[in-house]
Design a protein around this motif. Sequence first.
Motif, short mmCIF file in Angstrom:
data_model
loop_
_atom_site.label_atom_id
_atom_site.label_comp_id
_atom_site.label_asym_id
_atom_site.label_seq_id
_atom_site.Cartn_x
_atom_site.Cartn_y
_atom_site.Cartn_z
N HIS A 140 0.75 -1.15 -0.37
CA HIS A 140 0.12 -0.04 -0.24
C HIS A 140 0.92 1.47 -0.28
O HIS A 140 1.84 1.49 0.66
N PRO A 141 0.69 2.28 -0.56
CA PRO A 141 1.54 3.45 -1.19
C PRO A 141 1.66 4.06 0.34
O PRO A 141 2.36 5.60 0.49
N GLU A 142 0.54 3.98 1.09
CA GLU A 142 0.87 4.94 2.63
C GLU A 142 0.14 4.43 3.90
O GLU A 142 0.90 5.08 4.67
N CYS A 148 -2.01 -3.27 -1.15
CA CYS A 148 -3.12 -2.92 -2.30
C CYS A 148 -3.77 -3.59 -2.71
O CYS A 148 -5.15 -3.49 -3.05
N THR A 160 7.72 -2.34 -9.43
CA THR A 160 6.62 -0.99 -8.64
C THR A 160 7.33 0.39 -8.42
O THR A 160 8.95 -0.17 -8.18
N ALA A 162 7.36 4.32 -6.83
CA ALA A 162 6.38 4.96 -6.27
C ALA A 162 7.52 6.03 -5.17
O ALA A 162 8.65 5.84 -4.93
N ARG A 163 6.44 6.51 -3.93
CA ARG A 163 7.51 7.28 -3.53
C ARG A 163 7.60 6.80 -1.93
O ARG A 163 7.90 8.09 -1.33
N TYR A 164 6.72 6.41 -1.34
CA TYR A 164 7.08 5.43 0.12
C TYR A 164 8.41 5.44 0.88
O TYR A 164 8.20 5.38 1.88
N LEU A 183 0.91 8.29 -6.35
CA LEU A 183 1.64 7.57 -5.13
C LEU A 183 2.36 6.21 -5.11
O LEU A 183 3.38 5.94 -4.73
N SER A 184 1.92 5.17 -6.12
CA SER A 184 2.56 4.40 -6.64
C SER A 184 2.06 4.10 -8.62
O SER A 184 1.46 4.21 -8.90
#
Length: 245
Positions: A140-142, A148, A160, A162-164, A183-184
């Motif tokens: 999950h991106p958050e 997710c 993938t 993503a920013r996480y 976000l992803s």
Amino acid sequence: MHRVEHVMGFPVSLRVDDEGDFEPAGDRVFAWLREVDARFSPFKPDSEVSRLGRGELAESEVSADLRLVLDLCEHYRTATGGAFDIRLPGRALDPCAVVKGWSVQRAADLLKAAGARRFVLNAGGDVAAGGGPWRVGVRHPEQADKLCTVLDLTDGAVATSARYERGDHIIDGRTGRPATGLLSLTVVADSLTEADSVATAAFAMGPEGVDWAASLPGVEVFAVDAERRVLRTPGFPVAAADSRS
């Protein structure tokens, strides 16, 4: 066989479920990845990439492997209208977005050449697999403790962007600013070379990158945009029992 080593700045796990002695093949896999790290890391001052970036090597003098990587990078720069660019002003030459997938796919090819048919090679969350189905979770991106979606991967690859993990590290080369429209973004393709490159290139484009990636032959996409909307191509191989998407 199951092995885990820390290479290229992240954990790499290898699992082979076939009968036989695949330890020598595993040795070749990790030796290759260590070689790639030494030759292509922009964080090692004596690497071929660093020397090229400083102008100590001409492009006509680079190895065949690096030439291939640079050609792939140029392909995706052109295809994305400059959103994906390894030569950003004020930054060191950095082809990592292509090097990772390309090198891990070649490692998977070494396994196949050694006779491995049922295997999974996971490099920092990007996966090349054979003989599945293997069940692969997408973080999950958050929420780090949640997924997710979950997908079934048989013979192919998933990557993938993503920013996480590293924050806003992917730059839109058209603007010089971090790409924040998604976000992803997860890509499934036949090879990790393509899956990883397309995931990064599409993420750099922002929301329009989802449609661009989805238009590529043999590519399936699962993305979460900045508005928390889920975007998924019809052929994305969501596991049958997964209801998160």
